[in-house]
Design a protein around this motif. Structure first.
Motif, PDB file in Angstrom:
ATOM      1  N   ILE A  19      32.279   6.038  28.738  1.00 25.13           N
ATOM      2  CA  ILE A  19      31.634   5.371  29.879  1.00 25.13           C
ATOM      3  C   ILE A  19      31.582   6.354  31.045  1.00 25.13           C
ATOM      4  O   ILE A  19      32.601   6.945  31.403  1.00 25.13           O
ATOM      5  N   ALA A  20      30.401   6.512  31.642  1.00 24.65           N
ATOM      6  CA  ALA A  20      30.205   7.430  32.766  1.00 24.65           C
ATOM      7  C   ALA A  20      30.925   6.933  34.022  1.00 24.65           C
ATOM      8  O   ALA A  20      31.169   5.739  34.172  1.00 24.65           O
ATOM      9  N   PRO A  21      31.226   7.864  34.955  1.00 26.08           N
ATOM     10  CA  PRO A  21      31.945   7.480  36.174  1.00 26.08           C
ATOM     11  C   PRO A  21      31.091   6.732  37.208  1.00 26.08           C
ATOM     12  O   PRO A  21      31.605   6.312  38.227  1.00 26.08           O
ATOM     13  N   GLN A  22      29.799   6.552  36.948  1.00 28.88           N
ATOM     14  CA  GLN A  22      28.965   5.808  37.884  1.00 28.88           C
ATOM     15  C   GLN A  22      27.990   4.909  37.127  1.00 28.88           C
ATOM     16  O   GLN A  22      27.646   5.190  35.990  1.00 28.88           O
ATOM     17  N   THR A  23      27.580   3.822  37.785  1.00 27.35           N
ATOM     18  CA  THR A  23      26.566   2.933  37.219  1.00 27.35           C
ATOM     19  C   THR A  23      25.204   3.381  37.738  1.00 27.35           C
ATOM     20  O   THR A  23      25.110   4.183  38.676  1.00 27.35           O
ATOM     21  N   VAL A  24      24.147   2.861  37.126  1.00 26.35           N
ATOM     22  CA  VAL A  24      22.782   3.165  37.578  1.00 26.35           C
ATOM     23  C   VAL A  24      22.007   1.860  37.724  1.00 26.35           C
ATOM     24  O   VAL A  24      22.361   0.851  37.112  1.00 26.35           O
ATOM     25  N   ASP A  25      20.958   1.904  38.529  1.00 22.83           N
ATOM     26  CA  ASP A  25      20.076   0.751  38.648  1.00 22.83           C
ATOM     27  C   ASP A  25      19.292   0.614  37.348  1.00 22.83           C
ATOM     28  O   ASP A  25      18.810   1.605  36.794  1.00 22.83           O
ATOM     29  N   CYS A  26      19.195  -0.607  36.850  1.00 18.95           N
ATOM     30  CA  CYS A  26      18.418  -0.859  35.644  1.00 18.95           C
ATOM     31  C   CYS A  26      17.866  -2.280  35.727  1.00 18.95           C
ATOM     32  O   CYS A  26      18.241  -3.046  36.606  1.00 18.95           O
ATOM     33  N   THR A  27      16.992  -2.619  34.812  1.00 17.39           N
ATOM     34  CA  THR A  27      16.415  -3.953  34.821  1.00 17.39           C
ATOM     35  C   THR A  27      16.579  -4.589  33.458  1.00 17.39           C
ATOM     36  O   THR A  27      16.110  -4.052  32.456  1.00 17.39           O
ATOM     37  N   GLY A  28      17.286  -5.707  33.430  1.00 21.88           N
ATOM     38  CA  GLY A  28      17.399  -6.516  32.220  1.00 21.88           C
ATOM     39  C   GLY A  28      16.486  -7.699  32.442  1.00 21.88           C
ATOM     40  O   GLY A  28      15.281  -7.551  32.560  1.00 21.88           O
ATOM     41  N   VAL A  29      17.064  -8.879  32.579  1.00 26.16           N
ATOM     42  CA  VAL A  29      16.287 -10.058  32.953  1.00 26.16           C
ATOM     43  C   VAL A  29      15.898  -9.935  34.425  1.00 26.16           C
ATOM     44  O   VAL A  29      14.841 -10.354  34.843  1.00 26.16           O
ATOM     45  N   ALA A  30      16.786  -9.309  35.202  1.00 22.78           N
ATOM     46  CA  ALA A  30      16.564  -9.072  36.626  1.00 22.78           C
ATOM     47  C   ALA A  30      17.150  -7.697  36.946  1.00 22.78           C
ATOM     48  O   ALA A  30      17.901  -7.145  36.151  1.00 22.78           O
ATOM     49  N   THR A  42      28.324  15.143  23.279  1.00 18.07           N
ATOM     50  CA  THR A  42      27.046  15.868  23.273  1.00 18.07           C
ATOM     51  C   THR A  42      25.830  14.952  23.389  1.00 18.07           C
ATOM     52  O   THR A  42      24.718  15.426  23.577  1.00 18.07           O
ATOM     53  N   ASP A  43      26.024  13.632  23.290  1.00 18.47           N
ATOM     54  CA  ASP A  43      24.904  12.689  23.408  1.00 18.47           C
ATOM     55  C   ASP A  43      24.440  12.579  24.853  1.00 18.47           C
ATOM     56  O   ASP A  43      25.175  12.920  25.785  1.00 18.47           O
ATOM     57  N   LEU A  44      23.228  12.074  25.043  1.00 16.99           N
ATOM     58  CA  LEU A  44      22.721  11.776  26.385  1.00 16.99           C
ATOM     59  C   LEU A  44      23.204  10.385  26.786  1.00 16.99           C
ATOM     60  O   LEU A  44      23.400   9.512  25.945  1.00 16.99           O
ATOM     61  N   TRP A  45      23.390  10.180  28.098  1.00 21.49           N
ATOM     62  CA  TRP A  45      23.810   8.873  28.604  1.00 21.49           C
ATOM     63  C   TRP A  45      22.709   7.856  28.345  1.00 21.49           C
ATOM     64  O   TRP A  45      21.532   8.146  28.507  1.00 21.49           O
ATOM     65  N   GLU A  46      23.102   6.638  27.983  1.00 13.58           N
ATOM     66  CA  GLU A  46      22.168   5.533  27.784  1.00 13.58           C
ATOM     67  C   GLU A  46      22.625   4.346  28.615  1.00 13.58           C
ATOM     68  O   GLU A  46      23.825   4.148  28.821  1.00 13.58           O
ATOM     69  N   ASN A  47      21.666   3.540  29.081  1.00 11.45           N
ATOM     70  CA  ASN A  47      22.014   2.325  29.825  1.00 11.45           C
ATOM     71  C   ASN A  47      22.680   1.331  28.886  1.00 11.45           C
ATOM     72  O   ASN A  47      22.273   1.167  27.741  1.00 11.45           O
ATOM     73  N   PHE A  48      23.710   0.663  29.381  1.00 14.34           N
ATOM     74  CA  PHE A  48      24.443  -0.335  28.614  1.00 14.34           C
ATOM     75  C   PHE A  48      24.277  -1.667  29.323  1.00 14.34           C
ATOM     76  O   PHE A  48      24.765  -1.847  30.434  1.00 14.34           O
ATOM     77  N   TYR A  49      23.560  -2.593  28.701  1.00 12.49           N
ATOM     78  CA  TYR A  49      23.187  -3.851  29.348  1.00 12.49           C
ATOM     79  C   TYR A  49      24.182  -4.977  29.100  1.00 12.49           C
ATOM     80  O   TYR A  49      24.057  -6.049  29.669  1.00 12.49           O
ATOM     81  N   SER A  50      25.167  -4.758  28.241  1.00 11.94           N
ATOM     82  CA  SER A  50      26.139  -5.805  27.888  1.00 11.94           C
ATOM     83  C   SER A  50      27.415  -5.674  28.697  1.00 11.94           C
ATOM     84  O   SER A  50      27.585  -4.725  29.461  1.00 11.94           O
ATOM     85  N   ASN A  51      28.325  -6.607  28.482  1.00  8.88           N
ATOM     86  CA  ASN A  51      29.677  -6.523  29.018  1.00  8.88           C
ATOM     87  C   ASN A  51      30.609  -6.129  27.886  1.00  8.88           C
ATOM     88  O   ASN A  51      30.289  -6.330  26.717  1.00  8.88           O
ATOM     89  N   ILE A  52      31.762  -5.598  28.242  1.00  6.69           N
ATOM     90  CA  ILE A  52      32.805  -5.321  27.258  1.00  6.69           C
ATOM     91  C   ILE A  52      33.963  -6.250  27.601  1.00  6.69           C
ATOM     92  O   ILE A  52      34.592  -6.100  28.652  1.00  6.69           O
ATOM     93  N   GLU A  53      34.190  -7.218  26.729  1.00 11.46           N
ATOM     94  CA  GLU A  53      35.242  -8.208  26.967  1.00 11.46           C
ATOM     95  C   GLU A  53      36.597  -7.509  27.047  1.00 11.46           C
ATOM     96  O   GLU A  53      36.941  -6.699  26.191  1.00 11.46           O
ATOM     97  N   GLY A  54      37.350  -7.790  28.124  1.00 10.46           N
ATOM     98  CA  GLY A  54      38.675  -7.210  28.292  1.00 10.46           C
ATOM     99  C   GLY A  54      38.691  -5.886  29.041  1.00 10.46           C
ATOM    100  O   GLY A  54      39.751  -5.334  29.304  1.00 10.46           O
ATOM    101  N   PHE A  55      37.508  -5.367  29.431  1.00 12.64           N
ATOM    102  CA  PHE A  55      37.423  -4.083  30.142  1.00 12.64           C
ATOM    103  C   PHE A  55      36.974  -4.302  31.565  1.00 12.64           C
ATOM    104  O   PHE A  55      36.017  -5.023  31.828  1.00 12.64           O
ATOM    105  N   THR A  56      37.692  -3.681  32.515  1.00 17.29           N
ATOM    106  CA  THR A  56      37.308  -3.731  33.922  1.00 17.29           C
ATOM    107  C   THR A  56      36.928  -2.323  34.361  1.00 17.29           C
ATOM    108  O   THR A  56      37.755  -1.414  34.343  1.00 17.29           O
ATOM    109  N   TYR A  57      35.665  -2.159  34.727  1.00 19.98           N
ATOM    110  CA  TYR A  57      35.136  -0.858  35.140  1.00 19.98           C
ATOM    111  C   TYR A  57      35.540  -0.539  36.565  1.00 19.98           C
ATOM    112  O   TYR A  57      35.497  -1.400  37.441  1.00 19.98           O
ATOM    113  N   GLU A  58      35.933   0.702  36.810  1.00 18.68           N
ATOM    114  CA  GLU A  58      36.259   1.185  38.149  1.00 18.68           C
ATOM    115  C   GLU A  58      35.430   2.448  38.398  1.00 18.68           C
ATOM    116  O   GLU A  58      35.566   3.421  37.654  1.00 18.68           O
ATOM    117  N   PRO A  59      34.530   2.458  39.403  1.00 17.38           N
ATOM    118  CA  PRO A  59      33.692   3.630  39.667  1.00 17.38           C
ATOM    119  C   PRO A  59      34.535   4.876  39.941  1.00 17.38           C
ATOM    120  O   PRO A  59      35.630   4.778  40.492  1.00 17.38           O
TER     121      PRO A  59
END
Length: 95
Positions: A19-30, A42-59
């Motif tokens: 998980i990257a250290p910052q979030t980005v603006d994206c559009t799902g339903v809104a 080595t992969d490129l970053w991809e937007n992740f539109y879901s939640n991860i149950e039990g994980f709390t993200y800290e920027p």
């Protein structure tokens, strides 16, 4: 006669994601904020539109997580067909 599933034929799976250290603006339903994820360094970053149950993200931190993925049989129209659940936080690195 009732069929029992084979032990390895479960719809649940495990994977490691970064998980990257910052979030980005994206559009799902809104418009929303998305986590940036990849499976290998080595992969490129991809937007992740879901939640991860039990994980709390800290920027400001890059995370390596072991997650369980489960296929959702009847997902909501605006939702993911995969449920992600935290198994273990492998690392949390200040970036």
């Amino acid at each position: 006669m009732q069929c029992k599933p084979m032990p390895n034929s479960s719809s649940a799976d495990q994977k490691t994601i970064i998980i990257a250290p910052q979030t980005v603006d994206c559009t799902g339903v809104a418009p929303m904020k998305c986590l940036q994820v990849k499976e290998k360094e080595t992969d490129l970053w991809e937007n992740f539109y879901s939640n991860i149950e039990g994980f709390t993200y800290e920027p400001g931190f890059e995370y390596e997580l072991k997650v369980k993925t489960e296929k959702i049989e009847n997902p909501p129209m605006d939702g993911s067909s995969i449920k992600y659940t935290l198994i273990k936080q492998v690392s949390k690195t200040k970036k």
